[in-house]
Scaffold this active site. Structure first.
Site, PDB file in Angstrom:
ATOM      1  N   ASP A  86      -2.464  -1.056  -1.731  1.00 42.45           N
ATOM      2  CA  ASP A  86      -1.808  -2.304  -2.123  1.00 42.45           C
ATOM      3  C   ASP A  86      -2.660  -3.433  -1.532  1.00 42.45           C
ATOM      4  O   ASP A  86      -2.880  -3.463  -0.310  1.00 42.45           O
ATOM      5  CB  ASP A  86      -0.409  -2.404  -1.517  1.00 42.45           C
ATOM      6  CG  ASP A  86       0.603  -1.471  -2.162  1.00 42.45           C
ATOM      7  OD1 ASP A  86       0.213  -0.645  -3.010  1.00 42.45           O
ATOM      8  OD2 ASP A  86       1.786  -1.566  -1.800  1.00 42.45           O
ATOM      9  N   HIS A 142      -5.308   5.743  -0.312  1.00 40.00           N
ATOM     10  CA  HIS A 142      -5.251   6.932  -1.153  1.00 40.00           C
ATOM     11  C   HIS A 142      -6.558   7.109  -1.922  1.00 40.00           C
ATOM     12  O   HIS A 142      -7.331   6.164  -2.071  1.00 40.00           O
ATOM     13  CB  HIS A 142      -4.069   6.827  -2.119  1.00 40.00           C
ATOM     14  CG  HIS A 142      -2.741   6.821  -1.429  1.00 40.00           C
ATOM     15  ND1 HIS A 142      -1.846   7.879  -1.505  1.00 40.00           N
ATOM     16  CD2 HIS A 142      -2.144   5.906  -0.620  1.00 40.00           C
ATOM     17  CE1 HIS A 142      -0.770   7.599  -0.789  1.00 40.00           C
ATOM     18  NE2 HIS A 142      -0.926   6.397  -0.239  1.00 40.00           N
ATOM     19  N   SER A 227      -6.327  -5.000   7.066  1.00 38.47           N
ATOM     20  CA  SER A 227      -7.758  -4.793   6.944  1.00 38.47           C
ATOM     21  C   SER A 227      -8.200  -4.877   5.495  1.00 38.47           C
ATOM     22  O   SER A 227      -7.519  -5.470   4.661  1.00 38.47           O
ATOM     23  CB  SER A 227      -8.162  -3.456   7.556  1.00 38.47           C
ATOM     24  OG  SER A 227      -9.530  -3.499   7.889  1.00 38.47           O
TER      25      SER A 227
END
Length: 263
Positions: A86, A142, A227
């Site tokens: 995201d 992911h 990050s």
């Protein structure tokens, strides 16, 4: 004058000992009392989390939380490349002669980003995304494609902020911060998932350090606090989705474009 002062303060706070100190606190039981404040401050959709906020024993455990099953639909076409996180797209485009152009006004040589790895030859005319995760975002990373691990490279570095100020006013943040790079080979070539640490991040870790292959959307790694992920696609293997724009938000599993055989 103010910018120079902020830059100096950032330089002083970017050392790994401070990140370790902050990391130690975020792992402590005492930090759990900050979870409700953290949720309210950053308007985090905690109902999406795998557990109730009160079940997390530390702030770090909440920050690197998993989501409930089905919260992030994943594009599963054989040629799909999806967002690993995201995030906000802060830069994207063609890699020009080994250079990532105009990331918050700065250019980056991939030889520096990849620490002069031999893999850099594959990406000199490829495509890139810079994906910024704010404190609000879900912070697990992911796999953007189905493939196997070719190599992993952990580069120790500094811990400069990767927010707008840090990226605009600190030189070469993406090349100077700690990086954990995963090179994944799929049916249509190789992709580099460059996980860039940030200020107050104590570590970047693999979910399963022994994993050697992933299906698209599989849990790959996690950040402790905000990050950035830089995604690099091998030269001539990627076509971006037409309606993607810089400064737009994407969700993990959302289609970024399609992979194909090299031209």
């Amino acid at each position: 004058m103010v910018k120079q002062l902020l830059r100096l303060m950032t330089e002083l706070s970017s050392h790994r000992w401070l990140s370790r100190l902050m990391g130690s606190f975020s792992h402590s039981r005492l930090s759990r009392f900050l979870i409700p404040v953290f949720i309210k401050t950053y308007q985090i959709p905690s109902a999406q989390a795998e557990k109730n906020p009160g079940e997390y024993l530390t702030l770090n455990e909440f920050f690197s939380r998993r989501l409930k099953p089905g919260m992030r639909p994943i594009a599963t076409d054989a040629d799909a490349l999806v967002s690993p996180v995201d995030a906000m797209i802060t830069a994207m485009g063609d890699i020009i002669s080994g250079t990532i152009m105009n990331v918050k006004g700065q250019d980056y040589k991939i030889e520096d980003l990849l620490n002069h790895s031999p893999h850099l030859e594959l990406y000199k005319k490829g495509f890139f995304f810079v994906l910024y995760l704010s404190p609000t975002d879900y912070h697990r990373i992911h796999s953007p494609l189905t493939g196997h691990k070719v190599e992993s490279d952990h580069i120790r570095g500094r811990a400069y902020p990767v927010n707008d100020f840090g990226m605009r006013h600190m030189k070469g943040v993406l090349n100077r911060n700690e990086r954990l790079i995963t090179y994944i080979a799929g049916d249509y070539g190789e992709t580099a998932v460059v996980k860039v640490g940030a200020m107050n991040v104590s570590s970047i870790g693999y979910t399963d350090a022994n994993a050697t292959e992933w299906q698209i959307g599989d849990d790959l790694a996690y950040f402790e606090f905000g990050s950035t992920v830089v995604l690099l696609m091998e030269s001539g293997t990627f076509t971006p989705r037409p309606n993607l724009e810089v400064n737009s938000k994407v969700k993990m599993g959302e289609l970024l474009g399609t992979l194909h055989r090299p031209f």
